[in-house]
Design a protein around this motif. Sequence first.
Motif, PDB file in Angstrom:
ATOM      1  N   GLY A 187      40.871 -51.114  63.690  1.00 12.39           N
ATOM      2  CA  GLY A 187      40.898 -50.143  64.982  1.00 12.39           C
ATOM      3  C   GLY A 187      40.754 -48.791  64.748  1.00 12.39           C
ATOM      4  O   GLY A 187      40.900 -48.193  63.552  1.00 12.39           O
ATOM      5  N   GLY A 188      40.701 -48.086  66.100  1.00 13.03           N
ATOM      6  CA  GLY A 188      40.640 -46.560  66.157  1.00 13.03           C
ATOM      7  C   GLY A 188      41.690 -45.701  65.337  1.00 13.03           C
ATOM      8  O   GLY A 188      41.389 -44.859  64.513  1.00 13.03           O
ATOM      9  N   SER A 189      42.800 -46.496  65.434  1.00 14.51           N
ATOM     10  CA  SER A 189      43.842 -45.553  64.594  1.00 14.51           C
ATOM     11  C   SER A 189      43.823 -45.504  63.092  1.00 14.51           C
ATOM     12  O   SER A 189      44.123 -44.706  62.582  1.00 14.51           O
ATOM     13  N   SER A 190      43.303 -46.746  62.671  1.00 15.63           N
ATOM     14  CA  SER A 190      43.218 -46.888  61.405  1.00 15.63           C
ATOM     15  C   SER A 190      41.912 -46.077  60.805  1.00 15.63           C
ATOM     16  O   SER A 190      41.804 -46.035  59.503  1.00 15.63           O
ATOM     17  N   VAL A 191      41.011 -45.492  61.444  1.00 16.42           N
ATOM     18  CA  VAL A 191      40.071 -44.726  61.189  1.00 16.42           C
ATOM     19  C   VAL A 191      40.218 -43.276  61.968  1.00 16.42           C
ATOM     20  O   VAL A 191      39.079 -42.924  61.989  1.00 16.42           O
ATOM     21  N   GLY A 192      41.263 -42.895  62.309  1.00 20.59           N
ATOM     22  CA  GLY A 192      41.266 -41.732  63.127  1.00 20.59           C
ATOM     23  C   GLY A 192      41.355 -40.506  62.569  1.00 20.59           C
ATOM     24  O   GLY A 192      41.251 -39.490  63.057  1.00 20.59           O
ATOM     25  N   SER A 193      41.138 -40.499  61.040  1.00 17.77           N
ATOM     26  CA  SER A 193      41.337 -39.092  60.324  1.00 17.77           C
ATOM     27  C   SER A 193      40.604 -39.626  59.062  1.00 17.77           C
ATOM     28  O   SER A 193      40.613 -40.474  58.524  1.00 17.77           O
ATOM     29  N   GLU A 251      41.717 -38.908  56.216  1.00 21.73           N
ATOM     30  CA  GLU A 251      42.765 -39.623  55.224  1.00 21.73           C
ATOM     31  C   GLU A 251      42.948 -40.978  55.648  1.00 21.73           C
ATOM     32  O   GLU A 251      42.886 -41.935  54.628  1.00 21.73           O
ATOM     33  N   ARG A 252      42.795 -41.395  56.788  1.00 22.42           N
ATOM     34  CA  ARG A 252      43.078 -42.836  57.183  1.00 22.42           C
ATOM     35  C   ARG A 252      41.796 -43.620  56.561  1.00 22.42           C
ATOM     36  O   ARG A 252      41.971 -44.772  56.366  1.00 22.42           O
ATOM     37  N   ILE A 253      40.521 -43.032  56.838  1.00 21.52           N
ATOM     38  CA  ILE A 253      39.648 -43.754  56.459  1.00 21.52           C
ATOM     39  C   ILE A 253      39.492 -43.861  54.853  1.00 21.52           C
ATOM     40  O   ILE A 253      39.020 -45.053  54.329  1.00 21.52           O
ATOM     41  N   LYS A 254      40.076 -42.958  54.121  1.00 19.56           N
ATOM     42  CA  LYS A 254      40.455 -42.847  52.765  1.00 19.56           C
ATOM     43  C   LYS A 254      41.191 -44.144  52.443  1.00 19.56           C
ATOM     44  O   LYS A 254      40.933 -44.842  51.434  1.00 19.56           O
ATOM     45  N   SER A 255      42.121 -44.432  53.079  1.00 19.21           N
ATOM     46  CA  SER A 255      43.012 -45.573  52.966  1.00 19.21           C
ATOM     47  C   SER A 255      42.566 -46.908  52.987  1.00 19.21           C
ATOM     48  O   SER A 255      42.514 -47.822  52.519  1.00 19.21           O
ATOM     49  N   VAL A 256      41.780 -46.768  54.186  1.00 27.34           N
ATOM     50  CA  VAL A 256      40.762 -48.358  54.178  1.00 27.34           C
ATOM     51  C   VAL A 256      39.969 -48.332  53.315  1.00 27.34           C
ATOM     52  O   VAL A 256      39.916 -49.675  52.877  1.00 27.34           O
ATOM     53  N   VAL A 268      32.836 -55.849  57.371  1.00 24.79           N
ATOM     54  CA  VAL A 268      33.981 -55.122  58.042  1.00 24.79           C
ATOM     55  C   VAL A 268      33.412 -54.398  59.393  1.00 24.79           C
ATOM     56  O   VAL A 268      32.315 -53.922  59.549  1.00 24.79           O
ATOM     57  N   VAL A 269      34.159 -54.480  60.391  1.00 26.21           N
ATOM     58  CA  VAL A 269      34.128 -53.907  61.776  1.00 26.21           C
ATOM     59  C   VAL A 269      34.833 -52.937  61.916  1.00 26.21           C
ATOM     60  O   VAL A 269      36.058 -53.061  61.742  1.00 26.21           O
ATOM     61  N   PHE A 270      34.397 -51.815  62.534  1.00 27.04           N
ATOM     62  CA  PHE A 270      35.143 -50.648  62.843  1.00 27.04           C
ATOM     63  C   PHE A 270      35.008 -50.231  64.308  1.00 27.04           C
ATOM     64  O   PHE A 270      33.998 -50.439  64.955  1.00 27.04           O
ATOM     65  N   SER A 271      36.098 -49.771  64.823  1.00 29.03           N
ATOM     66  CA  SER A 271      35.956 -49.079  66.379  1.00 29.03           C
ATOM     67  C   SER A 271      35.845 -47.619  66.163  1.00 29.03           C
ATOM     68  O   SER A 271      35.498 -47.104  65.076  1.00 29.03           O
ATOM     69  N   ALA A 272      35.697 -46.911  67.333  1.00 25.64           N
ATOM     70  CA  ALA A 272      35.256 -45.531  67.219  1.00 25.64           C
ATOM     71  C   ALA A 272      36.785 -44.904  66.860  1.00 25.64           C
ATOM     72  O   ALA A 272      37.810 -45.347  66.851  1.00 25.64           O
TER      73      ALA A 272
END
Length: 269
Positions: free
Chosen positions: A7-13, A15-20, A36-40
């Motif tokens: 979801g959005g908070s998992s890809v919010g920055s 850094e978060r995208i790197k963790s994903v 894999v499905v991502f939100s905005a």
Amino acid sequence: MHVLKFGGSSVGSPERIKSVIDILDGYQKKKIEFTVVFSAFSGVTDSLIRMAQAAAKGDDQYLDLWSAFHKRHLDTIQALVPDATAKTAILKSFSEMSGTLKNLLQGTFLVMEASPRTMDYVLSFGERASCMIIKEAMNAHGLVAEYIDAREIIKTDKNFGSARVDFNLTYKLIRSAFKSNKKIKVVTGFISSAKGGLTTTLGRGGSDYTASLLAAGIHADAIEIWTDVDGVLTADPRLVKNAFTIPKLSYIEAMEMSHFGAKVIYPPT
Ligand code: ASP
Ligand code: MG
């Protein structure tokens, strides 16, 4: 095949995208096939709503909101796509997309209205932008990925804002899209289209639903909805300090919880 959703908070920055991407790398190393499905990015759907509403009121503040949207995505590309050629290409395609959004908002500003149909089109830019960029970041990391715009495979009626899915057609399209090749499919959450091609959306929080539609369509081994809390908790941990994870939940219980407002999964999921 596993269908993963972030979801959005998992890809919010960045850094978060790197963790994903690290998590996804783990799946690849374990040879678990996944889609894999991502939100905005977090907050983007809300800000797209505000842009369209401002434009429809004839308030030129929509331009500032658009500039922030544009800049946030450019910055993310800068942070996640190091290779010069790949970076130039994605900067170009994102800028084209973002330019289309700006024109659309200008149209809304001029006619001073944003119908539900226009709103869905405006909102689609959030998931399209995030997935396009994350797919490129995955490629930069050796995860060979391709972008799929869910509007090509999830078909609905024209109930804009919360469209109803045509399951037969959708499952058929999903199955044929998944026959194609071995690349990791990065699919936009939340968005869909009506027959004839108009953009629709599945309702706020609908990316979970996108993931479950894909999983059902391809008879996936598992669907995993990743979020910033561990599993399903007994209460909202922001409000209840001693909330704890429920070890096991039936479909009926999950359905009941989500219908009564638990945000952890979107009811139709
Ligand atoms: N981006 C959409 C929303 O904010 C869909 C989702 O996040 O699931 O509602
Ligand atoms: Mg959600």
